[in-house]
Scaffold this active site. Structure first.
Site, PDB file in Angstrom:
ATOM      1  N   ASN A  44       0.817  -1.211   0.000  1.00 34.57           N
ATOM      2  CA  ASN A  44       0.000   0.000   0.000  1.00 34.57           C
ATOM      3  C   ASN A  44       0.855   1.268   0.000  1.00 34.57           C
ATOM      4  OD1 ASN A  44       0.562  -0.940   2.657  1.00 34.57           O
ATOM      5  ND2 ASN A  44      -1.111   0.225   3.535  1.00 34.57           N
ATOM      6  N   GLU A  46       0.191   5.192   0.809  1.00 32.16           N
ATOM      7  CA  GLU A  46      -0.791   6.166   1.318  1.00 32.16           C
ATOM      8  C   GLU A  46      -0.447   7.582   0.867  1.00 32.16           C
ATOM      9  OE1 GLU A  46      -1.074   5.375   5.551  1.00 32.16           O
ATOM     10  OE2 GLU A  46      -2.300   3.600   5.141  1.00 32.16           O
ATOM     11  N   CYS A  55      -4.202   0.724  -2.261  1.00 35.28           N
ATOM     12  CA  CYS A  55      -4.036  -0.541  -1.538  1.00 35.28           C
ATOM     13  C   CYS A  55      -2.963  -1.402  -2.204  1.00 35.28           C
ATOM     14  CB  CYS A  55      -5.332  -1.330  -1.552  1.00 35.28           C
ATOM     15  SG  CYS A  55      -6.627  -0.655  -0.521  1.00 35.28           S
ATOM     16  N   GLU A  57      -3.137  -4.536  -3.140  1.00 37.77           N
ATOM     17  CA  GLU A  57      -3.628  -5.352  -4.258  1.00 37.77           C
ATOM     18  C   GLU A  57      -3.724  -4.532  -5.533  1.00 37.77           C
ATOM     19  OE1 GLU A  57      -4.859  -4.871  -1.265  1.00 37.77           O
ATOM     20  OE2 GLU A  57      -6.117  -6.532  -0.578  1.00 37.77           O
ATOM     21  N   CYS A  89     -10.158  -5.186   0.082  1.00 34.43           N
ATOM     22  CA  CYS A  89     -11.294  -4.262   0.168  1.00 34.43           C
ATOM     23  C   CYS A  89     -12.127  -4.376  -1.115  1.00 34.43           C
ATOM     24  CB  CYS A  89     -10.809  -2.832   0.384  1.00 34.43           C
ATOM     25  SG  CYS A  89     -10.222  -2.019  -1.113  1.00 34.43           S
ATOM     26  N   CYS A  92     -10.489  -3.159  -4.390  1.00 30.58           N
ATOM     27  CA  CYS A  92      -9.450  -4.078  -4.881  1.00 30.58           C
ATOM     28  C   CYS A  92     -10.055  -5.329  -5.491  1.00 30.58           C
ATOM     29  CB  CYS A  92      -8.498  -4.435  -3.752  1.00 30.58           C
ATOM     30  SG  CYS A  92      -7.418  -3.071  -3.308  1.00 30.58           S
TER      31      CYS A  92
HETATM   32  N1  THU Z   1      -5.288  -1.732   2.635  1.00 27.90           N
HETATM   33  C1  THU Z   1      -4.723  -2.476   1.648  1.00 27.90           C
HETATM   34  O1  THU Z   1      -3.637  -2.166   1.145  1.00 27.90           O
HETATM   35  N2  THU Z   1      -5.400  -3.574   1.224  1.00 27.90           N
HETATM   36  C2  THU Z   1      -6.567  -4.007   1.752  1.00 27.90           C
HETATM   37  O2  THU Z   1      -7.101  -5.002   1.296  1.00 27.90           O
HETATM   38  C3  THU Z   1      -7.177  -3.292   2.860  1.00 27.90           C
HETATM   39  C4  THU Z   1      -6.540  -2.028   3.262  1.00 27.90           C
HETATM   40  C5  THU Z   1      -4.562  -0.540   3.112  1.00 27.90           C
HETATM   41  C6  THU Z   1      -5.193   0.777   2.800  1.00 27.90           C
HETATM   42  C7  THU Z   1      -4.596   1.664   3.847  1.00 27.90           C
HETATM   43  O3  THU Z   1      -3.324   2.120   3.407  1.00 27.90           O
HETATM   44  C8  THU Z   1      -4.383   0.739   5.045  1.00 27.90           C
HETATM   45  O4  THU Z   1      -4.443  -0.581   4.508  1.00 27.90           O
HETATM   46  C9  THU Z   1      -5.415   0.898   6.140  1.00 27.90           C
HETATM   47  O5  THU Z   1      -6.688   0.797   5.646  1.00 27.90           O
END
Ligand code: THU
Length: 133
Positions: A44, A46, A55, A57, A89, A92
């Site tokens: 991920n 941010e 994310c 994925e 999520c 994704c």
């Molecule tokens: N996140 C992912 O990278 N993949 C997921 O399937 C769920 C959430 C990340 C997004 C954000 O940077 C952090 O996890 C907290 O939500």
């Protein structure tokens, strides 16, 4: 070529080390296995404008597609902090479905968590995926 859940999860865990998650501190790694034996991973990324965050994925799927892959997705592994059970999520799931639908595959999705790895099919996680107009 087959990919074991352990191997692919290890790739996801290694990828999580590349996460840029200064806001949530929630490091996620994803690894995508392809029919030709290749593995593409991501973590991920941010953003200070939180809603712009990517994310793991989605990052991995974008990398794979940028490298020219158009299908052949056989398996996905996702991991977060060891204390948390994780599943992709909703956004994704649809991003992965785009790659899968290019050749009609239904990849297995391995999701890590404190009680072990849970196995799903992408079609279970996203039934009736949007498939276009
Ligand atoms: N996140 C992912 O990278 N993949 C997921 O399937 C769920 C959430 C990340 C997004 C954000 O940077 C952090 O996890 C907290 O939500």
């Amino acid at each position: 070529m087959s990919t074991s859940p352990d191997e692919l999860m290890a790739a996801a865990r290694e990828a999580a080390e590349g996460a840029y998650a200064p806001y949530s501190k929630f490091h996620v790694g994803a690894a995508l296995a392809f029919a030709d034996g290749s593995v593409v991973s991501g973590a991920n990324v941010e953003n200070v404008s939180y809603g712009l965050s990517l994310c793991a994925e989605t990052a991995a799927a974008a990398k794979a597609m940028n490298e020219g892959r158009r299908g052949g997705l056989v398996a996905v592994a996702v991991c977060g902090p060891e204390t948390h059970a994780i599943t992709p999520c909703g956004r994704c799931r649809q991003v992965l479905a785009e790659l899968a639908m290019l050749d009609g595959s239904d990849p297995v999705v391995w999701c890590d968590g404190p009680d072990g790895v849970r196995e799903f099919r992408l079609s279970q996680l996203l039934p009736e995926a949007f498939g276009g107009l």
